[in-house]
Design a protein around this motif. Structure first.
Motif, PDB file in Angstrom:
ATOM      1  N   ARG A  34      29.385  45.288  11.330  1.00 33.57           N
ATOM      2  CA  ARG A  34      29.745  45.693  12.691  1.00 33.57           C
ATOM      3  C   ARG A  34      28.801  45.036  13.690  1.00 33.57           C
ATOM      4  NH1 ARG A  34      30.037  50.968  10.650  1.00 33.57           N
ATOM      5  NH2 ARG A  34      28.223  51.578  11.882  1.00 33.57           N
ATOM      6  N   ARG A  35      27.511  44.977  13.338  1.00 31.04           N
ATOM      7  CA  ARG A  35      26.539  44.329  14.214  1.00 31.04           C
ATOM      8  C   ARG A  35      26.880  42.868  14.421  1.00 31.04           C
ATOM      9  NH1 ARG A  35      22.229  41.168  13.998  1.00 31.04           N
ATOM     10  NH2 ARG A  35      22.581  40.860  11.776  1.00 31.04           N
ATOM     11  N   ARG A  36      27.259  42.182  13.345  1.00 28.88           N
ATOM     12  CA  ARG A  36      27.614  40.765  13.452  1.00 28.88           C
ATOM     13  C   ARG A  36      28.851  40.561  14.316  1.00 28.88           C
ATOM     14  NH1 ARG A  36      27.237  38.208   7.361  1.00 28.88           N
ATOM     15  NH2 ARG A  36      25.216  39.074   6.770  1.00 28.88           N
ATOM     16  N   ASN A  37      29.842  41.422  14.135  1.00 24.82           N
ATOM     17  CA  ASN A  37      31.101  41.233  14.847  1.00 24.82           C
ATOM     18  C   ASN A  37      31.026  41.652  16.309  1.00 24.82           C
ATOM     19  OD1 ASN A  37      33.549  40.410  12.934  1.00 24.82           O
ATOM     20  ND2 ASN A  37      32.109  41.606  11.723  1.00 24.82           N
ATOM     21  N   GLN A  38      30.046  42.489  16.668  1.00 25.47           N
ATOM     22  CA  GLN A  38      29.874  42.850  18.064  1.00 25.47           C
ATOM     23  C   GLN A  38      29.486  41.638  18.910  1.00 25.47           C
ATOM     24  OE1 GLN A  38      27.033  46.057  18.235  1.00 25.47           O
ATOM     25  NE2 GLN A  38      28.570  47.640  17.887  1.00 25.47           N
ATOM     26  N   LYS A  39      28.660  40.779  18.328  1.00 22.31           N
ATOM     27  CA  LYS A  39      28.234  39.585  19.039  1.00 22.31           C
ATOM     28  C   LYS A  39      28.231  38.420  18.050  1.00 22.31           C
ATOM     29  CE  LYS A  39      24.615  37.780  22.091  1.00 22.31           C
ATOM     30  NZ  LYS A  39      23.270  38.014  22.669  1.00 22.31           N
ATOM     31  N   PRO A  40      29.400  37.810  17.830  1.00 16.23           N
ATOM     32  CA  PRO A  40      29.493  36.735  16.832  1.00 16.23           C
ATOM     33  C   PRO A  40      28.579  35.565  17.169  1.00 16.23           C
ATOM     34  CG  PRO A  40      31.679  37.470  17.536  1.00 16.23           C
ATOM     35  CD  PRO A  40      30.684  38.090  18.466  1.00 16.23           C
TER      36      PRO A  40
ATOM     37  N   GLN B 104      17.150  48.713  22.611  1.00 17.14           N
ATOM     38  CA  GLN B 104      18.209  48.307  21.696  1.00 17.14           C
ATOM     39  C   GLN B 104      19.242  49.420  21.503  1.00 17.14           C
ATOM     40  OE1 GLN B 104      18.170  44.961  21.636  1.00 17.14           O
ATOM     41  NE2 GLN B 104      18.610  45.019  19.466  1.00 17.14           N
ATOM     42  N   SER B 105      18.791  50.667  21.472  1.00 15.70           N
ATOM     43  CA  SER B 105      19.717  51.794  21.325  1.00 15.70           C
ATOM     44  C   SER B 105      20.650  51.895  22.516  1.00 15.70           C
ATOM     45  CB  SER B 105      18.936  53.100  21.145  1.00 15.70           C
ATOM     46  OG  SER B 105      18.169  53.074  19.960  1.00 15.70           O
ATOM     47  N   LEU B 106      20.105  51.660  23.704  1.00 23.20           N
ATOM     48  CA  LEU B 106      20.942  51.691  24.905  1.00 23.20           C
ATOM     49  C   LEU B 106      21.916  50.519  24.920  1.00 23.20           C
ATOM     50  CD1 LEU B 106      18.251  52.705  27.557  1.00 23.20           C
ATOM     51  CD2 LEU B 106      20.141  54.112  26.697  1.00 23.20           C
TER      52      LEU B 106
ATOM     53  N   MET C 110      22.221  52.146  15.400  1.00 23.00           N
ATOM     54  CA  MET C 110      22.346  50.692  15.481  1.00 23.00           C
ATOM     55  C   MET C 110      21.108  50.073  16.114  1.00 23.00           C
ATOM     56  SD  MET C 110      24.603  48.318  14.647  1.00 23.00           S
ATOM     57  CE  MET C 110      26.275  48.943  14.754  1.00 23.00           C
ATOM     58  N   GLY C 111      20.545  50.751  17.124  1.00 22.39           N
ATOM     59  CA  GLY C 111      19.330  50.246  17.745  1.00 22.39           C
ATOM     60  C   GLY C 111      18.160  50.251  16.785  1.00 22.39           C
ATOM     61  N   LEU C 112      18.015  51.331  16.020  1.00 21.50           N
ATOM     62  CA  LEU C 112      16.931  51.422  15.044  1.00 21.50           C
ATOM     63  C   LEU C 112      17.096  50.368  13.956  1.00 21.50           C
ATOM     64  CD1 LEU C 112      14.420  53.080  14.300  1.00 21.50           C
ATOM     65  CD2 LEU C 112      15.904  54.543  12.901  1.00 21.50           C
ATOM     66  N   TYR C 113      18.347  50.152  13.523  1.00 20.65           N
ATOM     67  CA  TYR C 113      18.600  49.137  12.499  1.00 20.65           C
ATOM     68  C   TYR C 113      18.262  47.739  13.022  1.00 20.65           C
ATOM     69  CZ  TYR C 113      21.017  46.065   9.259  1.00 20.65           C
ATOM     70  OH  TYR C 113      21.307  45.071   8.376  1.00 20.65           O
TER      71      TYR C 113
ATOM     72  N   ASN D   9      12.147  43.024  12.403  1.00 21.99           N
ATOM     73  CA  ASN D   9      10.804  43.134  11.825  1.00 21.99           C
ATOM     74  C   ASN D   9      10.768  42.641  10.390  1.00 21.99           C
ATOM     75  OD1 ASN D   9       8.524  44.688  13.478  1.00 21.99           O
ATOM     76  ND2 ASN D   9      10.509  45.477  14.148  1.00 21.99           N
ATOM     77  N   PHE D  10      11.779  42.987   9.608  1.00 25.53           N
ATOM     78  CA  PHE D  10      11.837  42.499   8.228  1.00 25.53           C
ATOM     79  C   PHE D  10      11.991  40.983   8.203  1.00 25.53           C
ATOM     80  CE2 PHE D  10      12.297  46.838   6.791  1.00 25.53           C
ATOM     81  CZ  PHE D  10      11.898  46.796   5.463  1.00 25.53           C
ATOM     82  N   HIS D  11      12.786  40.432   9.105  1.00 24.16           N
ATOM     83  CA  HIS D  11      12.957  38.982   9.147  1.00 24.16           C
ATOM     84  C   HIS D  11      11.651  38.288   9.514  1.00 24.16           C
ATOM     85  CE1 HIS D  11      17.116  37.798   8.346  1.00 24.16           C
ATOM     86  NE2 HIS D  11      17.492  38.954   8.861  1.00 24.16           N
ATOM     87  N   ALA D  12      10.902  38.876  10.440  1.00 27.54           N
ATOM     88  CA  ALA D  12       9.623  38.274  10.822  1.00 27.54           C
ATOM     89  C   ALA D  12       8.637  38.305   9.654  1.00 27.54           C
ATOM     90  CB  ALA D  12       9.048  39.009  12.027  1.00 27.54           C
TER      91      ALA D  12
END
Length: 353
Positions: A149-155, A305-307, A314-317, A323-326
């Motif tokens: 869903r995150r990916r499809n919100q902003k392809p 991000q939550s807003l 979704m904001g927390l994710y 952070n995990f990517h960094a």
């Protein structure tokens, strides 16, 4: 069928054996624990290809389930990594390439189903434009977890039709564009292997295009977002950007990879600021101000991000993800590398006959 050891031949159009004439097309399907999906994937490929001119190769990364047994019921070659430590997105595609003999190569994942209209359109595009090294289509996600869903919100721009610098989600490639590199995908990369391939191809003067039609239907992980994130850390997937940066050190492509890592680099800078503010609460003459600034800097991004996402989860994710990517980028910078042209140890589990 029991495994039989075999030295992998070099991939590419020159790897024609006495077993038969050179196929027009090699289909390479990457698989790891795809017992629930590999049959549908193979049926879609068999229905869309001509058995007389196509070879199908399932490249298995030592699945722990029945993936190999199920794939071996079909007229396809099943090859498998010999060592678990060689697992990775780059090594899976490269493993299939080592056995591929076709003039063109179609790359898929084992959790995808091929749209029957894609291959004719892709072949026609390559035939019409000799400067195209590869062609993909639209990847249609069928499983809508938080991640998708995150990916499809902003392809991402690379998911849209047009000329691109790399093709995520597989595609159809000319073998004669790949062969000069001596390898297809970098076996050292746990992710971003398609970006690496695209950068090498475009630097060599080739072009890549995504067509405005579906190529595959993707039935990805149904694992919840946070457990999936943890699994990607443990498997090394999140180390991919650091591994990519290390692989391009000293080349003209390094800065192009750095641009793609800007968000992770910004997160690392954010960590440094947080540490400085935290230290300031204990050693500075203005501990209250430093402590307040630390709290704002720590919690502010999650609230923003939550807003933006209109969802606290979704904001927390999103914050956890960056952070995990960094952290993965830093880990990947120090990962061990071997020559990507070095053949991957493997076995043939099913000959396809």
């Amino acid at each position: 069928m029991t495994a039989q050891a075999e030295t992998a031949p070099p991939g590419g159009a020159e790897a024609v054996t006495a077993a038969g004439s050179q196929p027009e097309l090699s289909v390479v399907i990457k698989a790891l624990n795809e017992a629930e999906k590999i049959e549908a994937c193979l049926r879609s490929v068999l229905a869309a290809t001509d058995a007389a001119t196509t070879e199908i190769i399932v490249a298995d990364s030592l699945s722990d389930d029945e993936t190999v047994a199920i794939a071996s019921r079909f007229p396809v070659k099943v090859v498998q990594l010999a060592r678990r430590e060689d697992r990775g997105c780059g090594s899976a595609a490269q493993l299939g390439f080592q056995y591929a003999r076709g003039k063109r190569l179609l790359l898929l994942d084992g959790d995808m189903e091929l749209d029957p209209a894609f291959l004719p359109a892709a072949h026609a595009a390559l035939d019409a434009d000799p400067g195209l090294a590869g062609v993909a289509g639209l990847v249609v996600d069928r499983v809508m977890t938080m991640e998708f869903r995150r990916r499809n919100q902003k392809p991402d721009r690379t998911a849209k039709p047009g000329l691109l610098d790399h093709l995520n989600g597989g595609g159809l490639f000319r073998m004669d564009a790949i062969e000069p590199f001596g390898f297809f995908t970098d076996r050292n990369l746990h992710a971003f292997e398609e970006l690496d391939l695209g950068l090498r191809l475009t630097e060599a003067g080739w072009r890549l295009r995504r067509l405005n039609l579906p190529s595959v239907y993707h039935y990805g992980h149904s694992t919840a977002a946070f457990p999936l994130l943890l699994r990607r850390w443990h498997t090394g997937y999140l180390h991919g950007h650091g591994e990519l940066l290390r692989s391009k050190w000293g080349t003209d492509l390094w800065w192009r990879c750095v641009r793609g890592a800007r968000l992770s680099l910004a997160v690392i800078l954010w960590w440094i600021v947080l540490l400085a503010l935290l230290a300031g609460t204990f050693v500075s003459s203005i501990p209250v101000i430093c402590g307040g600034a630390f709290a704002v800097a720590l919690l502010g991004p999650a609230l923003v991000q939550s807003l933006r996402k209109d969802s606290f989860a979704m904001g927390l994710y999103s914050i956890a993800l960056i952070n995990f990517h960094a952290a993965g980028l830093l880990a990947g910078l120090f990962a061990r590398r071997v020559d990507p042209k070095q053949p991957i140890d493997s076995t043939v589990r099913h000959s396809g006959t």
